[in-house]
Write an enzyme that holds these catalytic residues in place. Structure first.
Site, mmCIF file in Angstrom:
data_model
loop_
_atom_site.group_PDB
_atom_site.id
_atom_site.type_symbol
_atom_site.label_atom_id
_atom_site.label_comp_id
_atom_site.label_asym_id
_atom_site.label_seq_id
_atom_site.Cartn_x
_atom_site.Cartn_y
_atom_site.Cartn_z
ATOM 1 N N SER A 1 0.859 -1.191 0.000
ATOM 2 C CA SER A 1 0.000 0.000 0.000
ATOM 3 C C SER A 1 0.886 1.228 0.000
ATOM 4 C CB SER A 1 -0.865 0.018 1.264
ATOM 5 O OG SER A 1 -1.493 1.282 1.422
ATOM 6 N N TYR B 1 -1.540 -0.925 10.570
ATOM 7 C CA TYR B 1 -1.717 -1.335 9.170
ATOM 8 C C TYR B 1 -0.491 -0.967 8.343
ATOM 9 C CZ TYR B 1 -3.830 -1.161 4.445
ATOM 10 O OH TYR B 1 -4.117 -1.328 3.118
HETATM 11 P P1 NAD Z 1 -11.681 -5.704 0.491
HETATM 12 O O1 NAD Z 1 -12.288 -5.552 1.831
HETATM 13 O O2 NAD Z 1 -12.577 -5.823 -0.664
HETATM 14 O O3 NAD Z 1 -10.707 -6.948 0.478
HETATM 15 C C1 NAD Z 1 -10.021 -7.409 1.599
HETATM 16 C C2 NAD Z 1 -10.300 -8.885 1.722
HETATM 17 O O4 NAD Z 1 -9.402 -9.448 2.664
HETATM 18 C C3 NAD Z 1 -11.673 -9.232 2.210
HETATM 19 O O5 NAD Z 1 -12.574 -9.346 1.138
HETATM 20 C C4 NAD Z 1 -11.463 -10.556 2.909
HETATM 21 O O6 NAD Z 1 -11.850 -11.618 2.072
HETATM 22 C C5 NAD Z 1 -9.963 -10.642 3.095
HETATM 23 N N1 NAD Z 1 -9.594 -10.864 4.482
HETATM 24 C C6 NAD Z 1 -9.483 -9.945 5.464
HETATM 25 N N2 NAD Z 1 -9.136 -10.561 6.611
HETATM 26 C C7 NAD Z 1 -9.014 -11.878 6.324
HETATM 27 C C8 NAD Z 1 -8.687 -13.032 7.096
HETATM 28 N N3 NAD Z 1 -8.389 -12.949 8.403
HETATM 29 N N4 NAD Z 1 -8.677 -14.234 6.479
HETATM 30 C C9 NAD Z 1 -8.984 -14.342 5.160
HETATM 31 N N5 NAD Z 1 -9.291 -13.286 4.392
HETATM 32 C C10 NAD Z 1 -9.305 -12.081 4.968
HETATM 33 O O7 NAD Z 1 -10.701 -4.458 0.314
HETATM 34 P P2 NAD Z 1 -9.500 -4.168 -0.697
HETATM 35 O O8 NAD Z 1 -9.249 -2.727 -0.552
HETATM 36 O O9 NAD Z 1 -9.741 -4.737 -2.022
HETATM 37 O O10 NAD Z 1 -8.287 -4.904 0.011
HETATM 38 C C11 NAD Z 1 -7.425 -5.776 -0.683
HETATM 39 C C12 NAD Z 1 -5.985 -5.435 -0.336
HETATM 40 O O11 NAD Z 1 -5.691 -4.146 -0.863
HETATM 41 C C13 NAD Z 1 -5.700 -5.366 1.158
HETATM 42 O O12 NAD Z 1 -4.480 -6.030 1.426
HETATM 43 C C14 NAD Z 1 -5.549 -3.883 1.399
HETATM 44 O O13 NAD Z 1 -4.669 -3.626 2.468
HETATM 45 C C15 NAD Z 1 -4.948 -3.442 0.087
HETATM 46 N N6 NAD Z 1 -5.043 -2.008 -0.170
HETATM 47 C C16 NAD Z 1 -6.258 -1.409 -0.286
HETATM 48 C C17 NAD Z 1 -6.322 -0.045 -0.528
HETATM 49 C C18 NAD Z 1 -7.624 0.677 -0.635
HETATM 50 O O14 NAD Z 1 -7.623 1.913 -0.645
HETATM 51 N N7 NAD Z 1 -8.742 -0.009 -0.766
HETATM 52 C C19 NAD Z 1 -5.141 0.696 -0.657
HETATM 53 C C20 NAD Z 1 -3.927 0.049 -0.541
HETATM 54 C C21 NAD Z 1 -3.889 -1.314 -0.299
#
Ligand code: NAD
Ligand code: MG
Length: 298
Positions: free
Chosen positions: A191, A204
């Site tokens: 991220s 985080y």
């Molecule tokens: P999202 O909530 O759609 O996806 C996150 C997913 O992580 C969930 O759907 C869930 O299935 C899974 N998860 C969480 N805890 C878990 C556990 N204990 N066991 C199994 N699965 C688990 O949100 P997203 O934003 O698509 O997140 C995906 C990745 O992107 C994450 O690693 C997040 O840190 C990263 N990210 C997101 C952003 C943002 O702005 N959305 C920015 C930078 C990085």
């Protein structure tokens, strides 16, 4: 009617919705169908061209957000996809499985909490049993609790974040290792927070810095086996993670801090995950690609 697609040259600043967004909050892990506007995961837009033909992928966090977009893209590029997600996300995961199958590929539904080491091993074994192997690991699942002050720090929050965001890197890679052949690829999800942390996201952010660091270490460790390890560092992306973890005042202006002035959509994250998984990235390993709407990261 406009025939503009994600492949049409256009101004990226107004390609997708810009803030302000309507206030909205959810309980984690969140549901894409409760978001306004509904995110674009490429369901209608992503076209594949066989770049991952015959590959067998595991995608964690595959029900929603970035993982959902990656699972759809991998399938449309010709890969079978094992979908990892939390049990309460079953309905969203089933939608993704249908899209994978509609693309002519096999889908494996694997609900489970990846904070448990045994779940990680079982996920790999289930994928190998279903597909006859595994050669792409896209480790995308993550959680993001916010803590306003160090005075409110709780050990259990850090344990939870590291167990969900960091340990599966080691557990999944160890479990997959005996199956990974030269040409296999591991793709992680860091991220912008791993490089430029916000004050309320220390637990985080340290996990996301760790993911980029692990990516560099593991790339060197696995290079002699011909296995590449890379990552993507997204900026703000319109996914359920946000209304599940950040307050409404940040949702309304979400993405305004990016140089583009808008958040990314999950569909805009899929292409780098495809590139890094594919053989086209043969000379790329140990890199984390920033996908931030113009904001410098490194
Ligand atoms: P999202 O909530 O759609 O996806 C996150 C997913 O992580 C969930 O759907 C869930 O299935 C899974 N998860 C969480 N805890 C878990 C556990 N204990 N066991 C199994 N699965 C688990 O949100 P997203 O934003 O698509 O997140 C995906 C990745 O992107 C994450 O690693 C997040 O840190 C990263 N990210 C997101 C952003 C943002 O702005 N959305 C920015 C930078 C990085
Ligand atoms: Mg989800």
């Amino acid at each position: 009617m406009s025939t503009r697609t994600m492949y049409t040259p256009q101004n990226p600043l107004d390609q997708y919705p810009r803030p302000p967004f309507p206030p909205q909050q959810q309980d984690g892990p969140g549901d894409i169908h409760e978001m306004t506007p509904v995110p674009d995961h490429g369901e209608q837009s992503y076209l594949g061209s066989g770049r991952l033909a015959g590959r067998k992928a595991i995608v964690t966090g595959a029900d929603s957000g970035i993982g959902r977009a990656v699972a759809i893209a991998y399938a449309r590029e010709g890969a079978d996809v094992a979908l990892s997600y939390l049990p309460e996300e079953q309905r969203q995961a089933e939608e993704v499985a249908q899209l994978v199958e509609k693309a002519g590929q096999s889908a494996l539904l694997f609900p489970g909490d990846l904070q448990d080491e045994a779940t990680n091993g079982a996920l790999v074994e289930a994928a190998v049993a279903a597909f006859g192997g595994v050669d792409i690991l896209a480790i995308i699942a993550g959680t993001m609790p916010t803590v306003d002050s160090i005075d409110d720090f709780e050990t259990k929050t850090l344990d939870h974040v590291l167990k969900a965001n960091i340990y599966p890197l080691f557990w999944l890679t160890k479990a997959a290792s005996p199956h990974l052949k030269p040409g296999a690829s591991i793709v992680t999800c860091s991220s912008i927070q791993g490089f430029q942390p916000s004050p309320q996201l220390a637990e985080y952010a340290v996990s996301k810095a760790g993911i980029a660091n692990w990516t560099r270490a593991m790339a060197q460790q696995l290079a002699e086996r011909g296995i590449r390890v890379n990552g993507v560092a997204p900026g703000p992306v319109w996914t359920p993670l946000q209304p599940a973890f950040v307050p409404n005042e940040k949702i309304e202006s979400f993405g305004s801090e990016a140089a583009y002035g808008r958040p990314g959509q999950p569909a805009e994250l899929a292409p780098p995950f495809v590139l890094l998984a594919s053989q086209e990235a043969s000379y790329i390993s140990g890199e984390t690609i920033a996908v931030t709407g113009g904001t410098p990261v490194h």
